[in-house]
Design a protein around this motif. Structure first.
Motif, PDB file in Angstrom:
ATOM      1  N   ARG A 152       0.859  -1.178   0.000  1.00  0.00           N
ATOM      2  CA  ARG A 152       0.000   0.000   0.000  1.00  0.00           C
ATOM      3  C   ARG A 152       0.898   1.232   0.000  1.00  0.00           C
ATOM      4  NH1 ARG A 152      -4.885  -2.146   0.874  1.00  0.00           N
ATOM      5  NH2 ARG A 152      -4.927  -4.153   1.885  1.00  0.00           N
ATOM      6  N   GLU A 153       0.893   1.946  -1.105  1.00  0.00           N
ATOM      7  CA  GLU A 153       1.688   3.161  -1.265  1.00  0.00           C
ATOM      8  C   GLU A 153       0.757   4.325  -1.583  1.00  0.00           C
ATOM      9  OE1 GLU A 153       5.018   3.315  -0.915  1.00  0.00           O
ATOM     10  OE2 GLU A 153       5.138   1.166  -0.497  1.00  0.00           O
ATOM     11  N   ALA A 154       1.271   5.529  -1.517  1.00  0.00           N
ATOM     12  CA  ALA A 154       0.459   6.720  -1.825  1.00  0.00           C
ATOM     13  C   ALA A 154      -0.062   6.686  -3.260  1.00  0.00           C
ATOM     14  CB  ALA A 154       1.279   7.980  -1.598  1.00  0.00           C
ATOM     15  N   THR A 155       0.685   6.033  -4.143  1.00  0.00           N
ATOM     16  CA  THR A 155       0.301   5.986  -5.554  1.00  0.00           C
ATOM     17  C   THR A 155      -0.652   4.846  -5.893  1.00  0.00           C
ATOM     18  OG1 THR A 155       2.306   4.729  -6.008  1.00  0.00           O
ATOM     19  CG2 THR A 155       2.410   7.117  -6.333  1.00  0.00           C
ATOM     20  N   GLY A 156      -0.899   3.945  -4.948  1.00  0.00           N
ATOM     21  CA  GLY A 156      -1.820   2.844  -5.201  1.00  0.00           C
ATOM     22  C   GLY A 156      -1.466   1.597  -4.420  1.00  0.00           C
ATOM     23  N   VAL A 157      -2.181   0.524  -4.711  1.00  0.00           N
ATOM     24  CA  VAL A 157      -1.970  -0.761  -4.047  1.00  0.00           C
ATOM     25  C   VAL A 157      -1.688  -1.828  -5.087  1.00  0.00           C
ATOM     26  CG1 VAL A 157      -3.391  -0.242  -2.031  1.00  0.00           C
ATOM     27  CG2 VAL A 157      -4.437  -1.267  -4.033  1.00  0.00           C
ATOM     28  N   MET A 158      -0.952  -2.860  -4.655  1.00  0.00           N
ATOM     29  CA  MET A 158      -0.634  -3.939  -5.578  1.00  0.00           C
ATOM     30  C   MET A 158      -0.018  -5.102  -4.814  1.00  0.00           C
ATOM     31  SD  MET A 158       1.793  -3.766  -8.897  1.00  0.00           S
ATOM     32  CE  MET A 158       3.244  -4.726  -8.621  1.00  0.00           C
ATOM     33  N   PRO A 159      -0.435  -6.338  -5.115  1.00  0.00           N
ATOM     34  CA  PRO A 159       0.217  -7.477  -4.489  1.00  0.00           C
ATOM     35  C   PRO A 159       1.598  -7.707  -5.113  1.00  0.00           C
ATOM     36  CG  PRO A 159      -1.520  -8.220  -5.957  1.00  0.00           C
ATOM     37  CD  PRO A 159      -1.553  -6.725  -5.948  1.00  0.00           C
ATOM     38  N   THR A 160       2.510  -8.171  -4.309  1.00  0.00           N
ATOM     39  CA  THR A 160       3.835  -8.524  -4.806  1.00  0.00           C
ATOM     40  C   THR A 160       4.199  -9.902  -4.269  1.00  0.00           C
ATOM     41  OG1 THR A 160       6.130  -7.823  -5.032  1.00  0.00           O
ATOM     42  CG2 THR A 160       5.075  -7.361  -2.934  1.00  0.00           C
ATOM     43  N   GLN A 161       4.838 -10.674  -5.100  1.00  0.00           N
ATOM     44  CA  GLN A 161       5.253 -12.016  -4.719  1.00  0.00           C
ATOM     45  C   GLN A 161       6.473 -12.408  -5.534  1.00  0.00           C
ATOM     46  OE1 GLN A 161       2.047 -11.538  -6.030  1.00  0.00           O
ATOM     47  NE2 GLN A 161       2.533 -12.110  -8.102  1.00  0.00           N
ATOM     48  N   CYS A 162       6.990 -13.584  -5.277  1.00  0.00           N
ATOM     49  CA  CYS A 162       8.188 -14.069  -5.951  1.00  0.00           C
ATOM     50  C   CYS A 162       7.996 -14.052  -7.467  1.00  0.00           C
ATOM     51  CB  CYS A 162       8.505 -15.486  -5.482  1.00  0.00           C
ATOM     52  SG  CYS A 162       9.931 -16.212  -6.290  1.00  0.00           S
ATOM     53  N   ARG A 163       8.996 -13.560  -8.164  1.00  0.00           N
ATOM     54  CA  ARG A 163       8.959 -13.526  -9.636  1.00  0.00           C
ATOM     55  C   ARG A 163       9.600 -14.759 -10.260  1.00  0.00           C
ATOM     56  NH1 ARG A 163       8.038  -8.075 -11.196  1.00  0.00           N
ATOM     57  NH2 ARG A 163       6.517  -7.399  -9.669  1.00  0.00           N
ATOM     58  N   GLN A 164      10.012 -15.714  -9.425  1.00  0.00           N
ATOM     59  CA  GLN A 164      10.594 -16.967  -9.915  1.00  0.00           C
ATOM     60  C   GLN A 164      11.754 -16.676 -10.874  1.00  0.00           C
ATOM     61  OE1 GLN A 164       9.573 -19.551  -8.322  1.00  0.00           O
ATOM     62  NE2 GLN A 164       7.656 -18.791  -7.520  1.00  0.00           N
ATOM     63  N   CYS A 165      12.700 -15.880 -10.427  1.00  0.00           N
ATOM     64  CA  CYS A 165      13.841 -15.453 -11.252  1.00  0.00           C
ATOM     65  C   CYS A 165      14.548 -16.637 -11.890  1.00  0.00           C
ATOM     66  CB  CYS A 165      14.861 -14.687 -10.417  1.00  0.00           C
ATOM     67  SG  CYS A 165      14.226 -13.234  -9.579  1.00  0.00           S
ATOM     68  N   ASP A 166      14.884 -16.521 -13.151  1.00  0.00           N
ATOM     69  CA  ASP A 166      15.620 -17.578 -13.836  1.00  0.00           C
ATOM     70  C   ASP A 166      17.018 -17.767 -13.251  1.00  0.00           C
ATOM     71  OD1 ASP A 166      13.507 -18.123 -15.523  1.00  0.00           O
ATOM     72  OD2 ASP A 166      14.267 -16.893 -17.160  1.00  0.00           O
ATOM     73  N   ASP A 167      17.647 -16.667 -12.807  1.00  0.00           N
ATOM     74  CA  ASP A 167      18.984 -16.774 -12.220  1.00  0.00           C
ATOM     75  C   ASP A 167      18.934 -17.040 -10.718  1.00  0.00           C
ATOM     76  OD1 ASP A 167      18.020 -14.267 -11.567  1.00  0.00           O
ATOM     77  OD2 ASP A 167      19.903 -13.225 -11.935  1.00  0.00           O
ATOM     78  N   GLY A 168      17.785 -16.947 -10.100  1.00  0.00           N
ATOM     79  CA  GLY A 168      17.534 -17.312  -8.710  1.00  0.00           C
ATOM     80  C   GLY A 168      18.577 -16.878  -7.691  1.00  0.00           C
ATOM     81  N   PRO A 169      18.714 -15.567  -7.436  1.00  0.00           N
ATOM     82  CA  PRO A 169      19.680 -15.134  -6.428  1.00  0.00           C
ATOM     83  C   PRO A 169      19.453 -15.796  -5.076  1.00  0.00           C
ATOM     84  CG  PRO A 169      18.692 -13.229  -7.518  1.00  0.00           C
ATOM     85  CD  PRO A 169      17.993 -14.443  -8.026  1.00  0.00           C
ATOM     86  N   CYS A 170      18.204 -16.042  -4.720  1.00  0.00           N
ATOM     87  CA  CYS A 170      17.896 -16.681  -3.434  1.00  0.00           C
ATOM     88  C   CYS A 170      18.428 -18.112  -3.394  1.00  0.00           C
ATOM     89  CB  CYS A 170      16.393 -16.659  -3.173  1.00  0.00           C
ATOM     90  SG  CYS A 170      15.402 -17.490  -4.440  1.00  0.00           S
ATOM     91  N   ALA A 171      18.241 -18.853  -4.474  1.00  0.00           N
ATOM     92  CA  ALA A 171      18.722 -20.238  -4.529  1.00  0.00           C
ATOM     93  C   ALA A 171      20.246 -20.288  -4.560  1.00  0.00           C
ATOM     94  CB  ALA A 171      18.151 -20.944  -5.750  1.00  0.00           C
ATOM     95  N   ASN A 172      20.850 -19.314  -5.190  1.00  0.00           N
ATOM     96  CA  ASN A 172      22.313 -19.295  -5.279  1.00  0.00           C
ATOM     97  C   ASN A 172      22.996 -19.063  -3.938  1.00  0.00           C
ATOM     98  OD1 ASN A 172      22.574 -19.855  -8.044  1.00  0.00           O
ATOM     99  ND2 ASN A 172      22.105 -17.737  -8.549  1.00  0.00           N
ATOM    100  N   VAL A 173      22.324 -18.368  -2.998  1.00  0.00           N
ATOM    101  CA  VAL A 173      22.955 -18.102  -1.700  1.00  0.00           C
ATOM    102  C   VAL A 173      22.503 -19.067  -0.605  1.00  0.00           C
ATOM    103  CG1 VAL A 173      23.281 -15.655  -2.191  1.00  0.00           C
ATOM    104  CG2 VAL A 173      21.250 -16.390  -0.931  1.00  0.00           C
ATOM    105  N   CYS A 174      21.549 -19.916  -0.868  1.00  0.00           N
ATOM    106  CA  CYS A 174      21.020 -20.823   0.160  1.00  0.00           C
ATOM    107  C   CYS A 174      22.086 -21.853   0.550  1.00  0.00           C
ATOM    108  CB  CYS A 174      19.769 -21.528  -0.342  1.00  0.00           C
ATOM    109  SG  CYS A 174      19.023 -22.589   0.921  1.00  0.00           S
ATOM    110  N   PRO A 175      22.518 -21.840   1.820  1.00  0.00           N
ATOM    111  CA  PRO A 175      23.601 -22.749   2.219  1.00  0.00           C
ATOM    112  C   PRO A 175      23.181 -24.204   2.368  1.00  0.00           C
ATOM    113  CG  PRO A 175      22.855 -21.490   4.119  1.00  0.00           C
ATOM    114  CD  PRO A 175      22.120 -20.948   2.916  1.00  0.00           C
ATOM    115  N   THR A 176      21.878 -24.482   2.485  1.00  0.00           N
ATOM    116  CA  THR A 176      21.430 -25.859   2.689  1.00  0.00           C
ATOM    117  C   THR A 176      20.786 -26.478   1.458  1.00  0.00           C
ATOM    118  OG1 THR A 176      19.252 -25.174   3.470  1.00  0.00           O
ATOM    119  CG2 THR A 176      20.997 -25.428   5.139  1.00  0.00           C
ATOM    120  N   GLY A 177      20.548 -25.689   0.425  1.00  0.00           N
ATOM    121  CA  GLY A 177      19.843 -26.196  -0.748  1.00  0.00           C
ATOM    122  C   GLY A 177      18.341 -26.256  -0.532  1.00  0.00           C
TER     123      GLY A 177
END
Length: 189
Positions: free
Chosen positions: A43-68
């Motif tokens: 919720r911002e002054a300019t409007g509202v919008m849901p946001t969620q994971c974009r399922q990145c092809d390069d997956g920065p989150c998966a690349n840093v996960c120490p346990t897999g």
């Protein structure tokens, strides 16, 4: 070209009702996952919008996960909650701020008998802190619950591999189709 499926919102259509968050919570619970919404309505002054994971092809989150616990799958980034150690590296690496962490109550602790646990504090003994991220409602027959319940069809699931998209059920399909086609053609929102 992007290869992973993802859900994106048309901010011009979102009314901020948070029905998507409720459906996400319910879907996670029914599938045996940590009962938390995997998307949030900004919720911002300019409007509202849901946001969620974009399922990145390069997956920065998966690349840093120490346990897999975060892994590349054929069409998304999977989260295996059972091996997540709650280090929060993925929350730092995510360029969209779409990963959060939350605590899961451990079945070995009787919280009614042991009131010393303050469940508001995620790091207390007895609660396991884990990552919370959109998994496209993996295992749900109809796909992402948020897309199904959106009353304005603001949420659209895109599959860039086959050029298809899944729209919500309730409103102007022509306008939503134009939005999805723009995304598939790489023209942005």
């Amino acid at each position: 070209m992007k290869k992973h499926k993802f859900v994106i919102a048309d901010y011009k259509r979102c009314i901020g009702c948070a029905t998507c968050m409720a459906a996400c919570f319910k879907s996670a619970y029914e599938r045996g996952k940590l009962s938390r919404a995997r998307l949030s309505v900004l919720r911002e002054a300019t409007g509202v919008m849901p946001t969620q994971c974009r399922q990145c092809d390069d997956g920065p989150c998966a690349n840093v996960c120490p346990t897999g616990a975060l892994r590349f799958n054929d069409n998304c980034i999977e989260l295996h909650e059972e091996i997540c150690i709650g280090c929060k590296m993925c929350t730092i690496a995510c360029p969209y701020g779409a990963i959060s962490s939350s605590a899961e109550l451990m079945p070995s602790v009787n919280y009614a008998v042991e009131p010393k646990y303050n469940l508001e504090v995620e790091s207390q003994s007895g609660a396991k802190n884990i990552a919370v991220k959109c998994d496209m409602c993996f295992g749900r027959e109809n796909g992402p619950a948020c897309v199904d319940v959106c009353p304005t069809s603001a949420l659209v699931m895109i599959d860039p591999e086959d050029g298809k998209h899944k729209l919500g059920k309730r409103i102007d399909y022509e306008a939503a189709n134009k939005f999805a086609t723009k995304i598939l053609n790489g023209q942005g929102a």
